[in-house]
Scaffold this motif. Structure first.
Motif, PDB file in Angstrom:
ATOM      1  N   ASN A 137       7.922   7.322   1.900  1.00  0.00           N
ATOM      2  CA  ASN A 137       6.780   8.182   2.204  1.00  0.00           C
ATOM      3  C   ASN A 137       5.722   8.027   1.107  1.00  0.00           C
ATOM      4  N   THR A 138       4.740   7.185   1.307  1.00  0.00           N
ATOM      5  CA  THR A 138       3.629   6.932   0.396  1.00  0.00           C
ATOM      6  C   THR A 138       4.101   6.277  -0.901  1.00  0.00           C
ATOM      7  N   PRO A 139       3.798   5.005  -1.100  1.00  0.00           N
ATOM      8  CA  PRO A 139       4.291   4.273  -2.276  1.00  0.00           C
ATOM      9  C   PRO A 139       3.598   4.667  -3.575  1.00  0.00           C
ATOM     10  N   LEU A 140       4.245   4.312  -4.679  1.00  0.00           N
ATOM     11  CA  LEU A 140       3.664   4.450  -6.011  1.00  0.00           C
ATOM     12  C   LEU A 140       2.920   3.154  -6.305  1.00  0.00           C
ATOM     13  N   THR A 141       1.674   3.251  -6.749  1.00  0.00           N
ATOM     14  CA  THR A 141       0.868   2.076  -7.013  1.00  0.00           C
ATOM     15  C   THR A 141       0.647   1.922  -8.513  1.00  0.00           C
ATOM     16  N   PHE A 142       0.981   0.743  -9.041  1.00  0.00           N
ATOM     17  CA  PHE A 142       0.723   0.426 -10.436  1.00  0.00           C
ATOM     18  C   PHE A 142      -0.534  -0.431 -10.518  1.00  0.00           C
ATOM     19  N   GLU A 143      -1.265  -0.288 -11.615  1.00  0.00           N
ATOM     20  CA  GLU A 143      -2.523  -1.003 -11.782  1.00  0.00           C
ATOM     21  C   GLU A 143      -2.643  -1.487 -13.223  1.00  0.00           C
ATOM     22  N   LYS A 144      -3.204  -2.682 -13.412  1.00  0.00           N
ATOM     23  CA  LYS A 144      -3.407  -3.210 -14.757  1.00  0.00           C
ATOM     24  C   LYS A 144      -4.781  -3.883 -14.847  1.00  0.00           C
ATOM     25  N   VAL A 145      -5.208  -4.134 -16.073  1.00  0.00           N
ATOM     26  CA  VAL A 145      -6.432  -4.894 -16.288  1.00  0.00           C
ATOM     27  C   VAL A 145      -6.159  -6.343 -15.899  1.00  0.00           C
ATOM     28  N   GLY A 146      -7.116  -7.011 -15.299  1.00  0.00           N
ATOM     29  CA  GLY A 146      -6.936  -8.386 -14.856  1.00  0.00           C
ATOM     30  C   GLY A 146      -6.690  -9.347 -16.011  1.00  0.00           C
ATOM     31  N   LEU A 147      -6.238 -10.548 -15.691  1.00  0.00           N
ATOM     32  CA  LEU A 147      -5.967 -11.561 -16.705  1.00  0.00           C
ATOM     33  C   LEU A 147      -7.230 -11.970 -17.452  1.00  0.00           C
ATOM     34  N   PHE A 148      -8.377 -11.868 -16.775  1.00  0.00           N
ATOM     35  CA  PHE A 148      -9.647 -12.269 -17.372  1.00  0.00           C
ATOM     36  C   PHE A 148     -10.604 -11.078 -17.323  1.00  0.00           C
ATOM     37  N   PRO A 149     -10.520 -10.180 -18.313  1.00  0.00           N
ATOM     38  CA  PRO A 149     -11.347  -8.954 -18.310  1.00  0.00           C
ATOM     39  C   PRO A 149     -12.832  -9.281 -18.120  1.00  0.00           C
ATOM     40  N   GLY A 150     -13.447  -8.538 -17.236  1.00  0.00           N
ATOM     41  CA  GLY A 150     -14.859  -8.757 -16.941  1.00  0.00           C
ATOM     42  C   GLY A 150     -15.097  -9.658 -15.744  1.00  0.00           C
ATOM     43  N   PHE A 151     -14.016 -10.281 -15.242  1.00  0.00           N
ATOM     44  CA  PHE A 151     -14.133 -11.162 -14.081  1.00  0.00           C
ATOM     45  C   PHE A 151     -13.107 -10.766 -13.025  1.00  0.00           C
ATOM     46  N   GLU A 152     -13.496 -10.884 -11.780  1.00  0.00           N
ATOM     47  CA  GLU A 152     -12.583 -10.600 -10.677  1.00  0.00           C
ATOM     48  C   GLU A 152     -12.665 -11.734  -9.673  1.00  0.00           C
ATOM     49  N   VAL A 160       3.202 -11.540  -8.375  1.00  0.00           N
ATOM     50  CA  VAL A 160       3.356 -10.807  -9.634  1.00  0.00           C
ATOM     51  C   VAL A 160       2.562 -11.441 -10.774  1.00  0.00           C
ATOM     52  N   VAL A 161       2.086 -12.653 -10.595  1.00  0.00           N
ATOM     53  CA  VAL A 161       1.329 -13.325 -11.645  1.00  0.00           C
ATOM     54  C   VAL A 161      -0.145 -12.950 -11.612  1.00  0.00           C
ATOM     55  N   ASN A 162      -0.754 -12.913 -10.411  1.00  0.00           N
ATOM     56  CA  ASN A 162      -2.206 -12.729 -10.333  1.00  0.00           C
ATOM     57  C   ASN A 162      -2.656 -11.361  -9.824  1.00  0.00           C
ATOM     58  N   SER A 163      -1.736 -10.487  -9.434  1.00  0.00           N
ATOM     59  CA  SER A 163      -2.118  -9.190  -8.892  1.00  0.00           C
ATOM     60  C   SER A 163      -2.538  -8.222  -9.995  1.00  0.00           C
ATOM     61  N   ILE A 164      -3.513  -7.366  -9.691  1.00  0.00           N
ATOM     62  CA  ILE A 164      -3.906  -6.313 -10.631  1.00  0.00           C
ATOM     63  C   ILE A 164      -3.393  -4.949 -10.164  1.00  0.00           C
ATOM     64  N   SER A 165      -2.788  -4.924  -8.993  1.00  0.00           N
ATOM     65  CA  SER A 165      -2.146  -3.696  -8.520  1.00  0.00           C
ATOM     66  C   SER A 165      -0.922  -4.071  -7.698  1.00  0.00           C
ATOM     67  N   TYR A 166       0.032  -3.140  -7.643  1.00  0.00           N
ATOM     68  CA  TYR A 166       1.280  -3.431  -6.939  1.00  0.00           C
ATOM     69  C   TYR A 166       1.818  -2.127  -6.365  1.00  0.00           C
ATOM     70  N   TRP A 167       2.175  -2.154  -5.088  1.00  0.00           N
ATOM     71  CA  TRP A 167       2.748  -0.978  -4.426  1.00  0.00           C
ATOM     72  C   TRP A 167       4.266  -1.045  -4.498  1.00  0.00           C
ATOM     73  N   MET A 168       4.879   0.040  -4.957  1.00  0.00           N
ATOM     74  CA  MET A 168       6.333   0.131  -4.985  1.00  0.00           C
ATOM     75  C   MET A 168       6.757   1.242  -4.021  1.00  0.00           C
ATOM     76  N   GLU A 169       7.489   0.855  -2.993  1.00  0.00           N
ATOM     77  CA  GLU A 169       7.874   1.810  -1.960  1.00  0.00           C
ATOM     78  C   GLU A 169       8.767   2.911  -2.514  1.00  0.00           C
ATOM     79  N   ALA A 170       8.541   4.106  -2.029  1.00  0.00           N
ATOM     80  CA  ALA A 170       9.386   5.241  -2.376  1.00  0.00           C
ATOM     81  C   ALA A 170      10.561   5.301  -1.400  1.00  0.00           C
ATOM     82  N   SER A 171      11.717   5.680  -1.888  1.00  0.00           N
ATOM     83  CA  SER A 171      12.874   5.894  -1.025  1.00  0.00           C
ATOM     84  C   SER A 171      13.717   7.015  -1.613  1.00  0.00           C
ATOM     85  N   GLN A 172      14.443   7.677  -0.768  1.00  0.00           N
ATOM     86  CA  GLN A 172      15.209   8.844  -1.184  1.00  0.00           C
ATOM     87  C   GLN A 172      16.187   8.503  -2.305  1.00  0.00           C
TER      88      GLN A 172
END
Length: 219
Positions: A137-152, A160-172
């Motif tokens: 029920n609604t995942p937890l989202t992690f966020e980080k600064v990109g590998l090249f700050p100031g550029f997207e 897992v190498v190039n993502s700046i955010s990642y959803w982790m599913e919640a479970s009981q």
């Protein structure tokens, strides 16, 4: 990638997900459900995925008791979480056992339908944990600064190498442990059910660091 190339995903952020970390009893669940709570408002302008107009607010509810694991009704739960915290430091990171880690504050999060939790981190804490009471029920989202700050850059695919955010599913009964400095948030609860979780912070005691390296913090 060329077969002659080797990718080293150095300096990763260790996030430990533990399935069925603890099974809540009906008595414990009733205790958690009946806690006094306060509505928490947060400026949602930085919550890019949820905020369509500047100045809107996100909200969720939090237990008034910010040391919920210290209550008599949840002593067993705290003991289990403490063991998992120690497994993270000693088993995953191989930290020496003269450095001790303990749970500090702990609280319940209540996200009714329509509620969300803005991106944030936990100051004055080393490792944080989130434990889920309900099914997916609604995942937890992690966020980080990109590998090249100031550029997207736009990628063909994300991992897992190039993502700046990642959803982790919640479970009981899942427990997730992560460094407290890692930004995280919860998107709007689009279901018709309450999303409930327990969060906690940790700190260290004992002799930390090395005398000869001038990094020692003596107890």
């Amino acid at each position: 990638m060329n077969e002659n190339n080797t990718l080293y995903p150095l300096f990763s952020t260790p996030i430990l997900s533990i399935k069925n970390a603890y099974k809540i009893s009906p008595k414990e669940y009733k205790f958690i459900l009946n806690q006094k709570k306060t509505k928490i408002l947060s400026d949602a302008t930085e919550y890019r995925r949820e905020a369509k107009d500047k100045g809107i607010w996100t909200y969720n509810f939090r237990s008034d008791n910010a040391y919920i694991l210290d209550t008599p009704g949840l002593k067993k739960l705290k003991k289990v979480f403490q063991k998992h915290v120690e497994d993270y430091f000693y088993g995953v990171l191989h930290v020496k056992k003269n450095q001790l880690f303990y749970i500090t504050q702990s609280w319940i999060n209540y996200n009714p339908p329509g509620a969300s939790h803005h991106f944030h981190h936990h100051p004055n804490s080393i490792l944080s944990g989130v434990f889920y009471f309900h099914e997916k029920n609604t995942p937890l989202t992690f966020e980080k600064v990109g590998l090249f700050p100031g550029f997207e850059f736009i990628c063909d695919k994300y991992d897992v190498v190039n993502s700046i955010s990642y959803w982790m599913e919640a479970s009981q009964h899942k427990l997730v442990l992560f460094p407290s400095s890692l930004r995280h948030g919860v998107a709007r609860n689009e279901s018709d059910k309450m999303r409930m979780s327990l969060s906690f912070n940790t700190f260290a005691k004992g002799t930390i660091g090395e005398y000869t390296e001038l990094t020692e913090l003596a107890k």
